[in-house]
Design a protein around this motif. Structure first.
Motif, PDB file in Angstrom:
ATOM      1  N   TYR A   1      36.595  -0.559   3.659  1.00  0.00           N
ATOM      2  CA  TYR A   1      35.935  -0.653   4.962  1.00  0.00           C
ATOM      3  C   TYR A   1      36.762   0.019   6.070  1.00  0.00           C
ATOM      4  O   TYR A   1      36.248   0.830   6.850  1.00  0.00           O
ATOM      5  CB  TYR A   1      35.654  -2.111   5.339  1.00  0.00           C
ATOM      6  CG  TYR A   1      35.087  -2.210   6.726  1.00  0.00           C
ATOM      7  CD1 TYR A   1      33.730  -1.975   6.957  1.00  0.00           C
ATOM      8  CD2 TYR A   1      35.907  -2.458   7.823  1.00  0.00           C
ATOM      9  CE1 TYR A   1      33.212  -1.996   8.238  1.00  0.00           C
ATOM     10  CE2 TYR A   1      35.395  -2.483   9.109  1.00  0.00           C
ATOM     11  CZ  TYR A   1      34.041  -2.254   9.309  1.00  0.00           C
ATOM     12  OH  TYR A   1      33.530  -2.251  10.591  1.00  0.00           O
ATOM     13  N   ALA A   2      38.040  -0.310   6.155  1.00  0.00           N
ATOM     14  CA  ALA A   2      38.883   0.231   7.227  1.00  0.00           C
ATOM     15  C   ALA A   2      39.051   1.741   7.111  1.00  0.00           C
ATOM     16  O   ALA A   2      39.199   2.439   8.122  1.00  0.00           O
ATOM     17  CB  ALA A   2      40.247  -0.448   7.218  1.00  0.00           C
ATOM     18  N   VAL A   3      39.031   2.259   5.891  1.00  0.00           N
ATOM     19  CA  VAL A   3      39.152   3.701   5.682  1.00  0.00           C
ATOM     20  C   VAL A   3      37.859   4.403   6.087  1.00  0.00           C
ATOM     21  O   VAL A   3      37.880   5.432   6.770  1.00  0.00           O
ATOM     22  CB  VAL A   3      39.492   3.999   4.201  1.00  0.00           C
ATOM     23  CG1 VAL A   3      39.548   5.501   3.951  1.00  0.00           C
ATOM     24  CG2 VAL A   3      40.804   3.332   3.817  1.00  0.00           C
ATOM     25  N   TRP A   4      36.723   3.851   5.696  1.00  0.00           N
ATOM     26  CA  TRP A   4      35.430   4.466   6.003  1.00  0.00           C
ATOM     27  C   TRP A   4      35.173   4.541   7.505  1.00  0.00           C
ATOM     28  O   TRP A   4      34.503   5.454   7.981  1.00  0.00           O
ATOM     29  CB  TRP A   4      34.298   3.674   5.344  1.00  0.00           C
ATOM     30  CG  TRP A   4      34.439   3.509   3.870  1.00  0.00           C
ATOM     31  CD1 TRP A   4      35.031   4.393   2.994  1.00  0.00           C
ATOM     32  CD2 TRP A   4      34.010   2.393   3.078  1.00  0.00           C
ATOM     33  NE1 TRP A   4      35.007   3.893   1.718  1.00  0.00           N
ATOM     34  CE2 TRP A   4      34.378   2.674   1.721  1.00  0.00           C
ATOM     35  CE3 TRP A   4      33.344   1.202   3.361  1.00  0.00           C
ATOM     36  CZ2 TRP A   4      34.103   1.779   0.691  1.00  0.00           C
ATOM     37  CZ3 TRP A   4      33.068   0.321   2.319  1.00  0.00           C
ATOM     38  CH2 TRP A   4      33.447   0.614   1.008  1.00  0.00           C
ATOM     39  N   HIS A   5      35.718   3.587   8.258  1.00  0.00           N
ATOM     40  CA  HIS A   5      35.430   3.506   9.695  1.00  0.00           C
ATOM     41  C   HIS A   5      36.668   3.753  10.551  1.00  0.00           C
ATOM     42  O   HIS A   5      36.702   3.373  11.719  1.00  0.00           O
ATOM     43  CB  HIS A   5      34.810   2.155  10.026  1.00  0.00           C
ATOM     44  CG  HIS A   5      33.520   1.909   9.294  1.00  0.00           C
ATOM     45  ND1 HIS A   5      32.342   2.528   9.643  1.00  0.00           N
ATOM     46  CD2 HIS A   5      33.242   1.153   8.190  1.00  0.00           C
ATOM     47  CE1 HIS A   5      31.383   2.148   8.821  1.00  0.00           C
ATOM     48  NE2 HIS A   5      31.906   1.326   7.922  1.00  0.00           N
ATOM     49  N   ALA A   6      37.652   4.423   9.980  1.00  0.00           N
ATOM     50  CA  ALA A   6      38.865   4.753  10.741  1.00  0.00           C
ATOM     51  C   ALA A   6      38.545   5.783  11.823  1.00  0.00           C
ATOM     52  O   ALA A   6      37.629   6.593  11.673  1.00  0.00           O
ATOM     53  CB  ALA A   6      39.928   5.312   9.793  1.00  0.00           C
ATOM     54  N   PRO A   7      39.308   5.768  12.925  1.00  0.00           N
ATOM     55  CA  PRO A   7      39.109   6.799  13.951  1.00  0.00           C
ATOM     56  C   PRO A   7      39.359   8.186  13.369  1.00  0.00           C
ATOM     57  O   PRO A   7      40.129   8.350  12.423  1.00  0.00           O
ATOM     58  CB  PRO A   7      40.167   6.456  15.006  1.00  0.00           C
ATOM     59  CG  PRO A   7      40.583   5.064  14.717  1.00  0.00           C
ATOM     60  CD  PRO A   7      40.390   4.844  13.254  1.00  0.00           C
ATOM     61  N   LYS A   8      38.728   9.183  13.951  1.00  0.00           N
ATOM     62  CA  LYS A   8      38.943  10.558  13.487  1.00  0.00           C
ATOM     63  C   LYS A   8      40.394  10.991  13.709  1.00  0.00           C
ATOM     64  O   LYS A   8      40.959  11.737  12.916  1.00  0.00           O
ATOM     65  CB  LYS A   8      37.992  11.510  14.214  1.00  0.00           C
ATOM     66  CG  LYS A   8      36.533  11.381  13.783  1.00  0.00           C
ATOM     67  CD  LYS A   8      35.701  12.501  14.354  1.00  0.00           C
ATOM     68  CE  LYS A   8      34.248  12.491  13.998  1.00  0.00           C
ATOM     69  NZ  LYS A   8      33.759  11.569  13.045  1.00  0.00           N
ATOM     70  N   GLN A   9      40.976  10.547  14.802  1.00  0.00           N
ATOM     71  CA  GLN A   9      42.351  10.907  15.131  1.00  0.00           C
ATOM     72  C   GLN A   9      43.156   9.632  15.372  1.00  0.00           C
ATOM     73  O   GLN A   9      42.774   8.809  16.192  1.00  0.00           O
ATOM     74  CB  GLN A   9      42.399  11.771  16.396  1.00  0.00           C
ATOM     75  CG  GLN A   9      41.602  13.070  16.320  1.00  0.00           C
ATOM     76  CD  GLN A   9      42.221  14.064  15.355  1.00  0.00           C
ATOM     77  OE1 GLN A   9      43.439  14.084  15.173  1.00  0.00           O
ATOM     78  NE2 GLN A   9      41.392  14.894  14.740  1.00  0.00           N
ATOM     79  N   PHE A  10      44.232   9.469  14.625  1.00  0.00           N
ATOM     80  CA  PHE A  10      45.162   8.366  14.889  1.00  0.00           C
ATOM     81  C   PHE A  10      46.510   8.726  14.279  1.00  0.00           C
ATOM     82  O   PHE A  10      46.593   9.536  13.356  1.00  0.00           O
ATOM     83  CB  PHE A  10      44.636   7.037  14.329  1.00  0.00           C
ATOM     84  CG  PHE A  10      44.589   6.980  12.819  1.00  0.00           C
ATOM     85  CD1 PHE A  10      45.661   6.492  12.083  1.00  0.00           C
ATOM     86  CD2 PHE A  10      43.458   7.415  12.129  1.00  0.00           C
ATOM     87  CE1 PHE A  10      45.615   6.444  10.693  1.00  0.00           C
ATOM     88  CE2 PHE A  10      43.397   7.366  10.739  1.00  0.00           C
ATOM     89  CZ  PHE A  10      44.478   6.873  10.027  1.00  0.00           C
ATOM     90  N   THR A  11      47.546   8.103  14.816  1.00  0.00           N
ATOM     91  CA  THR A  11      48.889   8.322  14.281  1.00  0.00           C
ATOM     92  C   THR A  11      49.522   7.023  13.813  1.00  0.00           C
ATOM     93  O   THR A  11      49.964   6.909  12.680  1.00  0.00           O
ATOM     94  CB  THR A  11      49.794   8.977  15.341  1.00  0.00           C
ATOM     95  OG1 THR A  11      49.215  10.225  15.741  1.00  0.00           O
ATOM     96  CG2 THR A  11      51.192   9.232  14.786  1.00  0.00           C
ATOM     97  N   ARG A  12      49.513   6.018  14.685  1.00  0.00           N
ATOM     98  CA  ARG A  12      50.227   4.771  14.388  1.00  0.00           C
ATOM     99  C   ARG A  12      49.273   3.668  13.949  1.00  0.00           C
ATOM    100  O   ARG A  12      48.323   3.340  14.647  1.00  0.00           O
ATOM    101  CB  ARG A  12      50.998   4.305  15.616  1.00  0.00           C
ATOM    102  CG  ARG A  12      52.105   5.258  16.043  1.00  0.00           C
ATOM    103  CD  ARG A  12      52.643   4.835  17.387  1.00  0.00           C
ATOM    104  NE  ARG A  12      53.733   5.689  17.830  1.00  0.00           N
ATOM    105  CZ  ARG A  12      54.113   5.802  19.096  1.00  0.00           C
ATOM    106  NH1 ARG A  12      53.482   5.111  20.046  1.00  0.00           N
ATOM    107  NH2 ARG A  12      55.115   6.590  19.423  1.00  0.00           N
ATOM    108  N   THR A  13      49.582   3.077  12.789  1.00  0.00           N
ATOM    109  CA  THR A  13      48.803   1.968  12.243  1.00  0.00           C
ATOM    110  C   THR A  13      49.702   0.760  12.055  1.00  0.00           C
ATOM    111  O   THR A  13      50.826   0.883  11.561  1.00  0.00           O
ATOM    112  CB  THR A  13      48.180   2.348  10.885  1.00  0.00           C
ATOM    113  OG1 THR A  13      47.305   3.463  11.043  1.00  0.00           O
ATOM    114  CG2 THR A  13      47.400   1.176  10.282  1.00  0.00           C
ATOM    115  N   LEU A  14      49.198  -0.406  12.418  1.00  0.00           N
ATOM    116  CA  LEU A  14      49.847  -1.681  12.095  1.00  0.00           C
ATOM    117  C   LEU A  14      48.904  -2.455  11.193  1.00  0.00           C
ATOM    118  O   LEU A  14      47.759  -2.732  11.568  1.00  0.00           O
ATOM    119  CB  LEU A  14      50.124  -2.489  13.363  1.00  0.00           C
ATOM    120  CG  LEU A  14      50.628  -3.923  13.139  1.00  0.00           C
ATOM    121  CD1 LEU A  14      52.023  -3.917  12.499  1.00  0.00           C
ATOM    122  CD2 LEU A  14      50.649  -4.713  14.453  1.00  0.00           C
TER     123      LEU A  14
END
Length: 217
Positions: free
Chosen positions: A22-35
């Motif tokens: 789920y989190a992968v399918w709806h991830a932002p197009k651009q991001f750098t930092r994930t917690l």
């Protein structure tokens, strides 16, 4: 808990594909930092499609030292940290583009504090908070539990009843979690599994992608 994290991917893969997909399918197009809070044994990392820069800036937070150590062993190129998401973490306000909580919020005794901290850490312009929670209390979830987690627990610990364990673990229901989230985050996307219809009684899990509100009263 460690044993369940080891068993779930191999025995219940279809559920795990939704939990972590789920989190992968709806991830932002651009991001750098994930917690990722409550990162378990790092199972979610097997599903992510990250650039080297995104992996370097991926922080897996786990409360249990034995599980945090296993993440560090398996994934040396990400940041494995031990800590409590219900307390203030050592990061600046708005530090993360993306915060993940896969089957975590239902467990937290101080859920309001965890949500406030997630809000503090989430970038207010572009950040997202992505969560997956169980449809705890639903007919479908109760039936599936009897043939999965309950069976495994009672076989592993003869003479122990699963009821006391799960009542201690799943202390926040879906409506309670969403009510606590509402002052700080607004839903951007919602998915139900497995039937996709927006009813808890016939589903096992809910995925939510939320945006932080610009301000809170």
């Amino acid at each position: 808990m460690k044993a369940w994290h080891e068993v779930l991917p191999s025995k219940y893969g279809v559920v795990e594909r939704f939990n972590h997909g789920y989190a992968v399918w709806h991830a932002p197009k651009q991001f750098t930092r994930t917690l990722e809070i409550g990162a378990g044994l790092g199972e979610h990392l097997e599903h992510e499609q990250l650039t080297p820069e995104q992996r370097k800036n991926y922080y897996a937070l786990e409360l249990r030292q034995n599980m945090s150590a296993e993440i560090a062993r398996k994934y040396p190129d990400i940041q494995s940290i031990t800590g409590d998401c219900q307390e203030r973490l050592d990061f600046d306000d708005g530090y993360f583009d993306r915060i993940l909580a896969v089957h975590v919020l239902e467990h937290l005794p101080n859920l309001p504090a965890a949500i406030r901290e997630a809000y503090r850490l989430c970038n207010k312009q572009t950040g997202v908070f992505q969560i997956v929670i169980p449809c705890e209390g639903s007919l479908a979830y109760s039936v599936c539990r009897k043939i999965s987690a309950q069976r495994i627990f009672e076989k592993r610990y003869p003479g122990q009843k699963y009821k006391w364990f799960i009542e201690r673990e799943h202390i926040n229901l879906p409506d309670e979690i969403q009510a606590e989230l509402a002052p700080y985050f607004e839903p951007q996307q919602r998915s139900f599994f497995p039937l996709k219809v927006p009813f808890k009684f016939c589903n096992l899990c809910i995925g939510l992608t939320l945006r932080p509100r610009a301000s809170v009263g």
